[in-house]
Each structure stands twice: as structure tokens, then as C-alpha cells.
Design an enzyme around this catalytic site. Structure first.
Site, short mmCIF file in Angstrom:
data_model
loop_
_atom_site.label_atom_id
_atom_site.label_comp_id
_atom_site.label_asym_id
_atom_site.label_seq_id
_atom_site.Cartn_x
_atom_site.Cartn_y
_atom_site.Cartn_z
N ARG A 1 3.27 6.08 -38.88
CA ARG A 1 3.72 6.16 -40.27
C ARG A 1 2.60 6.63 -41.19
NH1 ARG A 1 6.74 2.89 -37.25
NH2 ARG A 1 8.92 2.57 -37.77
N GLN B 1 12.92 2.17 -35.89
CA GLN B 1 12.87 3.63 -35.74
C GLN B 1 14.08 4.27 -36.42
OE1 GLN B 1 12.40 4.28 -31.54
NE2 GLN B 1 10.32 3.51 -31.53
N LYS C 1 13.97 1.04 -23.27
CA LYS C 1 12.59 1.31 -23.72
C LYS C 1 11.97 2.34 -22.78
CE LYS C 1 12.39 -1.29 -27.36
NZ LYS C 1 12.21 -0.66 -28.68
N ARG D 1 16.06 8.22 -22.94
CA ARG D 1 16.31 7.20 -23.97
C ARG D 1 17.39 7.65 -24.97
NH1 ARG D 1 10.63 4.93 -25.89
NH2 ARG D 1 12.01 3.43 -26.89
N SER E 1 16.73 -1.80 -35.67
CA SER E 1 15.76 -0.84 -35.12
C SER E 1 14.94 -0.23 -36.24
CB SER E 1 16.48 0.28 -34.36
OG SER E 1 15.58 1.37 -34.18
N ASP F 1 8.38 -5.72 -27.98
CA ASP F 1 7.42 -4.99 -27.16
C ASP F 1 6.57 -5.92 -26.29
OD1 ASP F 1 8.36 -2.65 -28.21
OD2 ASP F 1 6.83 -2.51 -29.76
N LYS G 1 0.20 0.84 -33.40
CA LYS G 1 0.88 2.10 -33.07
C LYS G 1 1.93 2.45 -34.13
CE LYS G 1 3.33 2.45 -29.06
NZ LYS G 1 4.68 3.02 -29.26
N SER G 2 2.76 1.49 -34.49
CA SER G 2 3.82 1.78 -35.48
C SER G 2 3.21 2.23 -36.81
CB SER G 2 4.66 0.53 -35.72
OG SER G 2 5.35 0.19 -34.55
#
Ligand code: S3P
Length: 664
Positions: free
Chosen positions: A27, A172, A345, A123, A170, A318, A22-23
Site C-alpha cells: 500500500r 484485498q 491462499k 487463486r 477480505s 496468515d 507486507k500489506s
């Protein structure tokens, strides 16, 4: 770990390539958009979160094609990006929000409002707002006073360089600052207490961007351009973790997971698994898309508790809900600490995991920054509230797959956020139980599935109910779940022609499962909706929603979930072909359209219809058959029963006899 109390046994077998990471997928989309020219991306994750990033980029003028296994993105470069015309709907995706906020910050004259679902709106966005504002962007929270989350407006500017210390590691936030620096052409430096996942750094370096990776962070030089690049996205290790746990908990067999991303910033869970006694062999390590990948072979093992904390947390953040679930089945105690980040999360994953494990009968203690779990061999039984959190659905789905456990999950469809085919993969690798014991299912073995398919009004639903009754198992009417979705559409007030699968499924969290003595039925907003679902307005739209592939996937997930913990007779159109290709018995019911029309009218009118009425109904049925034709074909190994000349009692008796034979 086998259960001392019973003869339950779980065997796993097969190979899975979990969907793309997913990450890396987020990207790959964003960096491909920033390179001028075509970038080919293979094996991208086709999930709701990644779709949100694709949609955001499309809204900014990037021609992102429909996501698929092999796509080409024609990058437009920083100069080709423009303000989206409307708000960016980030759905459930924190990564979309934070990375895109960074990108927009670096684009002078660009502005966007970020919106999201209820979970995402809760969040914290202050963590990106503060550094982006310090660089010169405007970030305004547009929700209630004091709420530092979505909705949020980000307006880009000619930014200044920054050296930023992330209090909390982080990826993100780091990614957002790197993107802001790249888009504005200024140097940035991000330092972190411990290294967060470094996919941005790796992918940017591979695209010719000059950055220096240091032990405490990363430095991006000013004035960089991003080049196009062809990549293959490795399999997501966070998704693979569910199957590592499943194989470890099984009693026999083995599972192979291929192309799993082994980036050291992501392998914390592998280290934890190893300490817990998981037998996981890594083979064929190589490089894919700038990332280390390998195949994992897992066999069952006895598990023990462990402690998880400190620098390891960002490397397994995660996977912590899953590790907590695994700990509940391991010997001894497991302590998770330094993981307060879990509270912000997709759900408060500390509170939710603790509450759910407790509801199932496990011994757990909640702590501000983690939890203490006391493992046990006790069967776990009860209902899981996912709060729409994909990782909770899957973590508890693994516990639910163990034969001694009886677990229902309120929203199995939420796995679409990161792993839409999770339930199908789970069903595929579980070897059907040995059903040789006399008198029905051996206690604790994998549930029995009898699939009954057929065209509209072939009598499948009522016949299936009777069959379930006779066999003493549960009936699942997949059509009722399609009805539930149609009902949401009718309730929305929108014209049916304007319904979209995404729009309907955005409301699907309202549909739950109700277990009655002999059926698994949909509930809506927690209530029995049987009557409302039979309403004519709903009936008229069922075919429409059943044509939507995403709706079909959602219903299939519901049905598989229902069958996870109990023996079932399931009726529908593609139960034997798509939903349960390994069902113990598959029956395909057919009947002459005239006879089907006659039966349907008797049911509807409560009297014997006259011929013109039957003729009119026959015409409607034939039209409906044509609409449904693609999804109503018998499985190759289905037993077709023509019921035209059979009474219902005769149909039921035949199927019950076949089911008894299949069980033996
Ligand atoms: C992600 C980073 C992690 C992770 C999330 C995806 C990313 O969050 O939990 O699922 O793709 O950058 P943090 O940035 O909070 O570490």
C-alpha cells in the site's frame, strides 16, 4: 516445551526486527504513486511480492526506485498513470493482483493483462471481478473456460459509485474497491461480516483522503486526492509470529522482536498465543506510520491447545499454518474452524498443513473449514512439501529448528516471497548447543557446522567429503546448489548473457534436497542430477550465477536448511563469513595456483599433466579467482591451512583433529 525423551535443549537469544509489513509495503508503494510529489518510505519489505507491485507500478509510468531501506517515490498522481506496455507479472502475489486490478479499473483508457505463477493462477479472482464489473470496469478471464483466475485482463472505465457487501471479509477486495473509487473519483462503500485488516483506511486517512470507518465497513467520499506522505513501515507481525513460536517452544533464553505492528486487525495470533500459554510481554507501545507498534519479549513456556474460529480468523489468517504447527507441540487438542479461506491462499493451506503434519508423525484431522490437531511431545521427523508456499516453509522451519525434530523442507527458498532473510535470522537467534559431551553431538542438541572455504580447486569439496565421512556427519557442497541453478539456465535454452537471477530463481522450485547416507545433494525435478550437474556446459556458467546476489541468498537458504537438522561439513566460498558466521569450526584452504591447477588436471584427465597443460589451467584458475574474489575471503576466526605441500590425507587429518577439538 521440552521433550521428555531426551536431553535435547534449545536456547534462543537476541533481538530481531522482522522485515517491513507486507500489506503495508504494497500500500505504501501504491498510495505513494497516487500522491503527486515525493513520498519517503523507510523500512519497506524488500521481498518478491512487494517487488511485483513495484514492477507493476513502474510499468504504468511511476518512477519507483530500486527498493531499499530508505526510498523516495515521486508520485505521479492518478493522471500520470498509463497502460503498461506488456502483461503485469504478479508472481506469487495475490495482494499485487487484487489491488492493482482495482486501481486499473478506475482508470478510463487503461488496460492490463495480469499474469502470475502457478499458485497465483489457481487463486480466485471472481471476488474482485464481480464488484469491479458492477462499477463498470471490464474484467475478462483469459485462461481455460470457466477458470475465474489469472490470466485476466482488466480494462478501466468511468466508473459508477458502489455500495458493496463483501460476503467474505477480505482486505484485498476492500482495497481493490477503494482504489477503483479513488482512481475514478467516485464514492464507494464496502461492508464486511467482520473487519479485515485496515491498513488502506489508515494510510489513506493519513494522506488526507476523506473516509469514514464504520463498525461494519468503510465509506470513501467522491473526488478525493491522495497526498504524499513520509512513512516508516512497521515490522511484519505475521513474520514476527514465527519467532514468537520459536521462543515459546525453546527450553531457555528469550527473544525480543522490535517495532512489531500491533494494529488490532492483525493481532489475532497474539490472542491465540496467549490462550496457548505463550509468555509474550508487550513493551514500548507507540505509533509508527499511522500504526500502533511495540516490542515483544518472549520466553519459553508450557503450551496448551485452544480453539480458533469465528471473527478471530481474519485477524490471524496468515498465521494459521504456524499456529497449527505450534498446536502439534502443545498439550491437548486444538481446533481451527471457519477458516475455509485457507484453501485458496498461496496453497491449500488446510490440506497442505494436515498432510505435512501427518508426514512428520503428528495426529491431525482435516475438516472442510479447518483442522483438529492433537498435540504431543513426540519428535517430528520427515519431509515437508511446501508447494512453494512461503508461510508453510517458515512454519515447518520453526518445527525443524527444535533439536528433537528431524525435518527437511523441499523448497526453503520460497521464503523470498515475504521474508528473504528468514533462515539467516533463525540461525542467528539459536544459541549454539553445548557440545561438551564426549563422543560427539549430544542427542538432540543443535547441529554442528564445520565450514570449509577456499578458492576454486583448493580441494575443499573432496576434503570436506572425507572429513564428513570420518566424523560420521553429512557433507553439503554449496557449489552443487549453484550448479543446480546454472543447470536450470542451461536447460532453459536462453543465452547465458540474458540470464537474470529472477528468471533463474523462478525455476528454483524444481530443485530439492536429497539426503544420502553422507551427503545432502540437490535434486532436480525430484531426480538425482549429480551427473548432469557436472556437465561442462554447467561448469562454464557456475561463476556467472554465483555472482548474482539473489542466487547466493537462495543457495544460502538451501544450505542452512540442510544444516537445520543434521551435523554438517559445508564447503564453499562464504560459508564461514556469510552462511554460518557462528560455525563451530571455520577452515580456509589455500594452495599455490600451480598446485591447484595440477590437482584439478589429475582429477579431470586421470593422469599426470605436463607443464604446458598446467600453465594453461593456472591461467584459467587465476582468472576465476579474480571473478570470485569478492565472495572468497577467510572469516576473521577461520583457520587457514596452506595445502600446497600436504597430501589430501594430511589435510583431512588436520581438519578432523580441529573438528574434534571444536566439539569438545
Ligand atoms: C492481505 C490480506 C489478506 C492476507 C494477505 C494480505 C492484504 O488476504 O491473507 O496475506 O495485504 O490485503 P484477504 O484479502 O483475502 O483477507
Amino acid at each position: 516445551m521440552s521433550n521428555a525423551e531426551s536431553t535435547a535443549s534449545l536456547e534462543v537469544r537476541g533481538e530481531i526486527r522482522t522485515p517491513g509489513d507486507k500489506s503495508i509495503s504494497h500500500r505504501a508503494l501504491i498510495f505513494s504513486a497516487l500522491g503527486v510529489g515525493p513520498s519517503r518510505v523507510r523500512a519497506i519489505l524488500e521481498s518478491a511480492d512487494v517487488q511485483a507491485t513495484a514492477e507493476a507500478l513502474r510499468a504504468m509510468g511511476v518512477p519507483i526506485p530500486v527498493l531499499g531501506p530508505d526510498i523516495v517515490i515521486k508520485g505521479v498522481g492518478v493522471g500520470g498513470l498509463s497502460s503498461p506496455a506488456g502483461p503485469l507479472d504478479c508472481g506469487n502475489s495475490g495482494t499485487t493482483t487484487r489491488l492493482m486490478a482495482g486501481l486499473i479499473s478506475g482508470l478510463a483508457q487503461c488496460t492490463a493483462r495480469f499474469e502470475g505463477d502457478a499458485s497465483l493462477s489457481r487463486r480466485p479472482m471472481r471476488r474482485v471481478a464481480v464488484p469491479l464489473r458492477a462499477m463498470g470496469a471490464s474484467v475478462d478471464f483469459e485462461g481455460p473456460e470457466g477458470h475465474e483466475g489469472l490470466p485476466m485482463r482488466v480494462t478501466g472505465a468511468a466508473l459508477q459509485s458502489i455500495e458493496w457487501d463483501n460476503v467474505q471479509s477480505s482486505a484485498q477486495v476492500k482495497g481493490a474497491i477503494l482504489l477503483a473509487g479513488l482512481a475514478a473519483g467516485v464514492a464507494v462503500q464496502v461492508r464486511e461480516p467482520s473487519r479485515s485488516r485496515d491498513h488502506s483506511e489508515r494510510m489513506l486517512a493519513a494522506r488526507g483522503v476523506s473516509l469514514e470507518v464504520r463498525p461494519d465497513g468503510v465509506v470513501l467520499a467522491a473526488g478525493q486526492t491522495v497526498q504524499p506522505l513520509d512513512v516508516e513501515v512497521p515490522a511484519d507481525p505475521s513474520s514476527a509470529a514465527f519467532f514468537i513460536a520459536l521462543a515459546a517452544l525453546a527450553d531457555s533464553g528469550s527473544l525480543t522482536l522490535t517495532d512489531v505492528c500491533l494494529n488490532p486487525t492483525r493481532t489475532g495470533a497474539l490472542d491465540v498465543f496467549q490462550r496457548m500459554g505463550v509468555d509474550c510481554r508487550i513493551e514500548n507501545v507507540r505509533t509508527m506510520g499511522g500504526e500502533e507498534v511495540g516490542n515483544l519479549v518472549i520466553v519459553p513456556a508450557a503450551l496448551r491447545g485452544t480453539t480458533i474460529g469465528g471473527d478471530e480468523i481474519p485477524r490471524c489468517i496468515d498465521e494459521l499454518p504456524l499456529l497449527a504447527c505450534l498446536a502439534a507441540c502443545a498439550e491437548g487438542e486444538t481446533i481451527i474452524s471457519d477458516a475455509a479461506e485457507l484453501r485458496v491462499k498461496e496453497s491449500d493451506r488446510i490440506a497442505a498443513v494436515v498432510a505435512n503434519l501427518r508426514a512428520l508423525g503428528a495426529e491431525v484431522e482435516e475438516r472442510p473449514d479447518g483442522m483438529r490437531i492433537v498435540g504431543s511431545t513426540r519428535p517430528l521427523r520427515g519431509h515437508v512439501a511446501t508447494h512453494g508456499d512461503h508461510r508453510l516453509a517458515m512454519a515447518f522451519g520453526i518445527l525443524g529448528a527444535l533439536p528433537t525434530n528431524r525435518i527437511t523442507i523441499d523448497d526453503p527458498g520460497c521464503v523470498a516471497v515475504s521474508y528473504p532473510t528468514f533462515w539467516a535470522d533463525l540461525a542467528r537467534v539459536i544459541v549454539p548447543a553445548d557440545t561438551s559431551h564426549a563422543g560427539g553431538r549430544p542427542r538432540g542438541s543443535a547441529p554442528l557446522v564445520i565450514a570449509i572455504d577456499g578458492p576454486a580447486a583448493s580441494g575443499k569439496s573432496s576434503t570436506s567429503q572425507w572429513v564428513a565421512q570420518r566424523l560420521g556427519v553429512h557433507h553439503v557442497d554449496s557449489g552443487a546448489f549453484y550448479r543446480a541453478i546454472a543447470y536450470l539456465g542451461v536447460q532453459s535454452g536462453a543465452a547465458p548473457e540474458a540470464w537474470s537471477a529472477d528468471g533463474l530463481l523462478a525455476q528454483a522450485h524444481r530443485v530439492g534436497q536429497r539426503l544420502t547416507e553422507r551427503s545432502v545433494l540437490p535434486s532436480v525435478d525430484g531426480l538425482d542430477a549429480d551427473e548432469a550437474l557436472r556437465d561442462a556446459a554447467v561448469t562454464r556458467q557456475v561463476s556467472r550465477v554465483a555472482q548474482m546476489a539473489a542466487v547466493r541468498q537462495w543457495v544460502n537458504a538451501q544450505v542452512r536448511q540442510a544444516a537445520n537438522s543434521t551435523d554438517v561439513v559445508v564447503d564453499g566460498r562464504d560459508i564461514g563469513t556469510t552462511v554460518f558466521p557462528d560455525a563451530a569450526l571455520k577452515v580456509f584452504l589455500i594452495a599455490d595456483p600451480w598446485e591447484r591447477a595440477r590437482r584439478r588436471l589429475i582429477q579431470r584427465l586421470g593422469r599426470h599433466p605436463i607443464d604446458p597443460e598446467i600453465a594453461e589451467e593456472t591461467e584459467a584458475l587465476v582468472a576465476r579467482d579474480a571473478l570470485d574474489a569478492t565472495q572468497s575471503a577467510p572469516a576473521r576466526d577461520a583457520i587457514t591451512i596452506d595445502t600446497t605441500a600436504l597430501t589430501q590425507e594430511e589435510q583431512v587429518a588436520r581438519i578432523v583433529a580441529l573438528a574434534r577439538a571444536a566439539r569438545r
